[in-house]
Structures are given as C-alpha cells and as structure tokens.
Design an enzyme around this catalytic site. Structure first.
Site, short mmCIF file in Angstrom:
data_model
loop_
_atom_site.label_atom_id
_atom_site.label_comp_id
_atom_site.label_asym_id
_atom_site.label_seq_id
_atom_site.Cartn_x
_atom_site.Cartn_y
_atom_site.Cartn_z
N ASP A 166 -12.31 6.72 3.88
CA ASP A 166 -11.07 6.53 4.65
C ASP A 166 -10.62 5.06 4.62
OD1 ASP A 166 -8.94 7.25 6.20
OD2 ASP A 166 -10.06 7.42 8.07
N ASP A 183 1.52 6.48 5.46
CA ASP A 183 0.56 5.49 4.98
C ASP A 183 1.08 4.74 3.73
OD1 ASP A 183 -1.78 4.22 5.59
OD2 ASP A 183 -3.08 5.58 4.45
N ASP A 226 -2.93 10.23 3.61
CA ASP A 226 -4.31 9.80 3.79
C ASP A 226 -5.07 10.82 4.65
OD1 ASP A 226 -6.68 8.46 4.07
OD2 ASP A 226 -5.88 6.83 5.31
N LYS A 232 0.86 -1.19 0.00
CA LYS A 232 0.00 0.00 0.00
C LYS A 232 0.89 1.23 0.00
CE LYS A 232 -3.23 2.63 2.98
NZ LYS A 232 -4.09 2.62 4.18
N LYS A 286 -10.52 12.51 8.34
CA LYS A 286 -9.95 12.17 9.64
C LYS A 286 -10.00 13.39 10.56
CE LYS A 286 -6.65 8.66 8.09
NZ LYS A 286 -7.22 7.52 8.83
N GLU A 340 -9.54 3.43 2.24
CA GLU A 340 -9.07 3.56 0.85
C GLU A 340 -7.99 2.55 0.50
OE1 GLU A 340 -7.77 5.13 3.30
OE2 GLU A 340 -5.64 4.93 2.87
N ARG A 352 -7.62 -0.58 1.04
CA ARG A 352 -8.10 -1.86 0.50
C ARG A 352 -8.51 -1.72 -0.96
NH1 ARG A 352 -12.33 -2.16 5.32
NH2 ARG A 352 -10.66 -0.91 6.17
N1 BES Z 1 -4.31 4.61 6.91
C1 BES Z 1 -5.36 4.27 7.75
C2 BES Z 1 -4.99 3.28 8.86
C3 BES Z 1 -4.00 3.74 9.88
C4 BES Z 1 -4.44 4.16 11.12
C5 BES Z 1 -2.65 3.71 9.62
C6 BES Z 1 -3.51 4.57 12.06
C7 BES Z 1 -1.73 4.12 10.57
C8 BES Z 1 -2.17 4.54 11.80
C9 BES Z 1 -6.51 3.64 6.94
O1 BES Z 1 -6.61 4.03 5.63
C10 BES Z 1 -7.77 4.02 7.63
O2 BES Z 1 -8.06 5.17 7.69
N2 BES Z 1 -8.49 3.02 8.12
C11 BES Z 1 -9.70 3.24 8.80
C12 BES Z 1 -10.69 2.24 8.26
C13 BES Z 1 -12.08 2.50 8.69
C14 BES Z 1 -12.57 3.79 8.12
C15 BES Z 1 -12.95 1.37 8.21
C16 BES Z 1 -9.46 2.98 10.28
O3 BES Z 1 -8.71 2.07 10.62
O4 BES Z 1 -9.99 3.73 11.11
ZN ZN Z 2 -4.82 4.72 4.75
ZN ZN Z 3 -7.79 5.80 5.39
#
Ligand code: BES
Ligand code: ZN
Ligand code: ZN
Length: 507
Positions: free
Chosen positions: A348, A289, A271, A266, A278, A350, A352
C-alpha cells in the site's frame, strides 16, 4: 478567448445582473455616490436597516428599477470591515458569488471592481480574483446520471464598470479565468471514476493537452518501461490487467534547455492497497489517488495558456494498484529505474515506488529543480488535517520561494522536518538499499523522505496532498470532491520563479 464586453458607466451596462461589494458602517468606496444616484437613495436605507447585508461573505440579491433598462438585479456582496479584507477572503467570497450565479443560471453579469477594492488590492487584482473565485465556485462535478446532464452555462460574458484602464482589467480577468478553468479540469480528472480514468486514458488526456499547447510529449508503454528497467512503477502495476504509462511533457520557453523545473505527479488511478489491502472504508475514494498527476496537468494547462519564460518538464507515473496472482507482495525486493533496490514491506506504500522512477526520469530529462506532488500518505492527514498540504525539502531557499507563491494563492503549505534519523530508517533493510515502509510513527515523513532518496542534490520540494486533494464537503471555492489543490500554486511559482531567483541568492 472571448470573454468580456466593456462598459464604463452604470448607464452603459447591457448585463441583467450587477455585482457590487458593500462594506459595514456605510464605509463605501469613492464611487458610491455615483452608484446611489444610479440605483436610488433607498439603497442607503436598506444598508442601514440590514436588508442589504454587509457582513463578510453575506450575499443579498435585490430586483432593481433604474435608468438602465437592462439591469434587472443587483447582487450585493458583504465585505465587512475593509481593514480585514485579504486576497484569500475576496477569492472565497467570489467563490460564493460563483455558486449564486450558477443557481441563478446567470451567464451574463457585470462587476463593479472598485466596490471591492481595499488597499493594496486594486481593481486589476479584483478582476483577477473575481475570475478565479467565480470560476471555481461555479464548478460542479460532471456526472453519469441518466437525467438532467445539462452542460454548464459558461461564464463568457462579463462587463466591468470602471474609470480605470479597462483593457488591463479585462486581461487580469482573463488570466484569473485561465487559473479557474485549469483548476476545474484538474478537479474533473480527480472526480472521474477509476474504471473510466485508467492510466492509458490519463495518458491520452495528457497527449491531447500537449497537442493543444505545443508541448513535447512522450508516453511510455509497459514494454518500454520494461526495456528501461522501471521496476518501481512496474511492480505497482504487476497485479493489474491495465497497462501503466510514464507520461512526459516538455514546455520549452528558451532555446537552451537549462534552469528546468521538473513537476512530478503521482498518477495512481486506483489504490486498493494491493496485498496489504485497504479496509473497505479506506478504499472508497481511492479513485483520487491521481490527484498529484491532476495538479501537474492543471498547472501545465496554465503554463500552456500563459507561456511563462520558464522551462518545465512534467513527468507523471500512471498505474493502478491492484491484486492478482501476479501482484507484488510484501517481502518482494524490486529494482527501481535508478538502480537502487527496495524491500517492499507494504504494497500500500506504492506511490513512493512510482515516484522513485518518475523523479529519476525527470532528472534524466534535464530537471534542475524538482517538485513532486502526491496523495502519498494518510500520515499527513493525521499530522495536519484536511486543509494543509504537508511538505518536505532538501533546500530551504527553494522552499521559502515556493511558500511565497502558496501565500499568494491562499493554498496552505506546511514544511515538515526530514532528519538524518528518518533517512536512516528509510535505508534500513537486510536485503535491499531501502525499505518502503519504516513504520507508522510520523509516516508522512517516511513517504516523502523515500522519494528524496532519488533526487540527489537537486533542489527538491515534496508536496503531500492526501488531505487537501479531495474535499469531504462543499467549501466556498467549490463542491465536495476534487479540489485541484496546488494547480494554482505550482503555476504561480513557475510564473514567478525567475524573479524569485533574482531576489534571493540561495536558489
Ligand atoms: N494513497 C494512499 C494515501 C492516501 C490516504 C491518500 C488517504 C488519500 C487519502 C497511499 O498510497 C497509502 O496507502 N499510504 C499508506 C502508507 C502506509 C502503508 C505506509 C498510508 O498512508 O496509510
Ligand atoms: Zn496511494
Ligand atoms: Zn497505497
């Protein structure tokens, strides 16, 4: 690579600083008498009095006057009770030694490997672990301060005191140094600010790596992604003024392009969360990210240096996740490269979507095995904290073999369950084949499980490094910031894969 000078005995050393392991209870190694006769009997008194500390991970630096005019200081490294010594503890201890060498600005030093041995860890292992640990510990974050941006002193000159085969020791050290240097490059990618490390810049880096190591390389532009119908990565990129890239590197070890391991990363260079934005505290740090992409590129650097007998294809989906009037919205339905449609419930989630296309593309490029690496979910942090990488798999034999490599490198990986009911929730949508956010309960599994929808029957491991890719504070093996996690485990697994396959019938 020009790293080492050779010294067989203490008298032949030309380095100013000698690194020596010391144990508790005067339980020293065979050659200790030789060392005492070189150093002088007071060393025994200082050990007894505690002036030389013997507890694990404690360092003592002493000025010395010896028959050798060159050696000015000895750095004693406490090893504690040798029965408790492991590769992991030794690597971390050498990490602390690396930090000390940096402080001392010592660019030439000598190691006495025998003083660190503890069965079954031999002198060659010590040479490897010292190069890895010192190299990683020595690392500091490249910065953009206008003052004192001195380049790193580089650890090019090392001597060894040994009675064993010095050539073997030197080559083990060189391999360890390749590992450390590659981890450090991955760290620097993670630490780069997102206005500088954009998707095209990440692609340029990968292109240069390919040229350096003679990999086949393909970089797809936005127009080419559109022609191919890569709706996953394109929908994430939709709100951005910066083009996405799909990066493919191929390392061909054999004439036949078979038994190919696919590494998929990834590469979200920033992000924001998109319209599912966020909170301001959750956004800071999202330059990291692309930690999965960095891990894959770091592993490819090791592969390029060491040229194992294993075909590898690396695919990285690179884009940022931004907001504009063009950006993807929750409720959008997109069509991925595979043809599967996705109802976007959360912009968010994204990573996947990017990985869906990257995994499909890796399969199209002949990957027979797949490992994806991603900072995919906050859920993995809730579940496992900041020191364990969370994993999913569709093939236990493949996963067990991988775990063996992760134990060797000391990078903790923990398998999570992906059940039929989890898959059902990923497949639940009134308007599309899949949804990208089934809920927040146990959502590490939904993130990785979504990627699993695109792998089919290909043996697959998903590695969620959201907790482990970016250290919140300094640790024994390096500073706060990018850790380069999984670089060493991926490379070790690739180096060992043929043997691991032979040992097991299940992969
Ligand atoms: N890049 C984030 C995940 C992340 C969180 C990486 C903290 C490093 C530190 C990912 O894209 C994300 O935002 N995931 C969300 C998914 C949710 C919206 C289903 C998450 O984990 O909150
Ligand atoms: Zn992300
Ligand atoms: Zn995200």
């Amino acid at each position: 690579m020009n790293i080492t000078k050779k010294a067989k005995s203490f008298d032949q050393l030309t380095a100013e600083l000698l690194i020596v392991g010391v144990r508790r209870n005067s339980d020293q190694v065979k050659g200790w008498e030789q060392f005492v006769s070189f150093f002088g009997p007071s060393v025994e008194d200082w050990l007894k009095s505690g002036d030389i500390q013997t507890e694990q991970k404690k360092l003592t630096k002493l000025p010395v006057t010896t028959s050798n005019q060159n050696v000015k200081r000895v750095l004693f490294v406490g090893l504690g009770d040798q029965k408790t010594l492991t590769d992991k503890i030794l690597r971390e201890t050498f990490g602390l030694v690396g930090k000390e060498l940096k402080k001392l600005k010592a660019s030439n030093f000598a190691i006495w490997p025998e003083s660190f041995t503890a069965a079954p860890i031999d002198e060659n292992d010590i040479a490897f672990l010292s190069a890895e640990g010192i190299g990683m510990g020595y690392y500091t974050i490249p910065h953009y301060k206008t003052t004192s941006n001195e380049p790193d002193q580089y650890l090019e000159s090392v001597e060894f005191v040994t009675n064993s085969d010095i050539n073997e020791i030197v080559s083990s050290y060189q391999v360890g140094k390749v590992y450390a240097d590659s981890v450090n490059e991955a760290r620097s990618l993670v630490n780069q600010p997102p206005n500088i490390l954009t998707a095209p810049v990440l692609a340029d880096y990968a292109f240069e790596l390919a040229k350096q190591y003679d990999f086949e390389v393909e970089i797809l532009s936005k127009k080419e992604l559109e022609e191919l119908g890569m709706g996953g990565i394109l929908s994430v990129n939709q709100g951005s003024s910066i083009e996405p890239r799909m990066i493919t590197l191929k390392y061909k070890a054999t004439d036949e392009w078979d038994q190919v391991i696919g590494l998929v990363g990834k590469g979200v260079t920033y992000d924001t969360g998109g319209y599912s934005i966020k909170p301001k505290t959750g956004m800071v740090g999202m330059k990291g990210d692309m930690g999965g992409a960095a891990a894959v590129l770091g592993a490819m650097k090791i592969i390029g240096e060491l040229r194992p007998d294993q075909n590898v294809v690396a695919v990285i989906g690179a884009t940022d996740n931004m907001i504009s009037s063009d950006a993807m919205k929750p409720d959008d339905v997109i069509t991925t490269f595979s043809g599967k449609t996705v109802e976007v419930l959360n912009s968010d989630a994204e990573g996947r979507l990017v990985l869906a296309d990257a995994v499909t593309y890796a399969k199209q490029h002949g990957a027979n095995y797949l490992i994806d690496v991603a900072t995919l979910t906050g859920g993995v942090i809730t579940a496992l904290g900041f020191d364990k990488t969370g994993a999913l798999t569709n093939n236990e034999g493949f996963f067990d073999a991988f775990i063996e490599s992760s134990i060797e490198t000391g990078e903790f990986v923990w398998g999570m369950p992906l059940t039929e009911s989890d898959k059902k929730r990923i497949r639940k949508s009134d308007v599309a084949d899949l949804n990208n956010s089934p809920g927040s309960d146990g959502h590490m599994i939904f993130g990785g499980g979504f990627v699993g929808e695109f792998v089919g029957n290909t043996p697959w491991i998903h590695l969620d490094i959201a907790g482990t890719s970016d250290a919140k504070s300094a640790h024994d093996l390096g500073p706060k910031g990018g850790t380069g996690v999984m670089v060493r485990t991926l490379a070790t697994f690739i180096e060992r894969f043929k043997d691991l396959q032979q040992e097991r019938t299940s992969i």
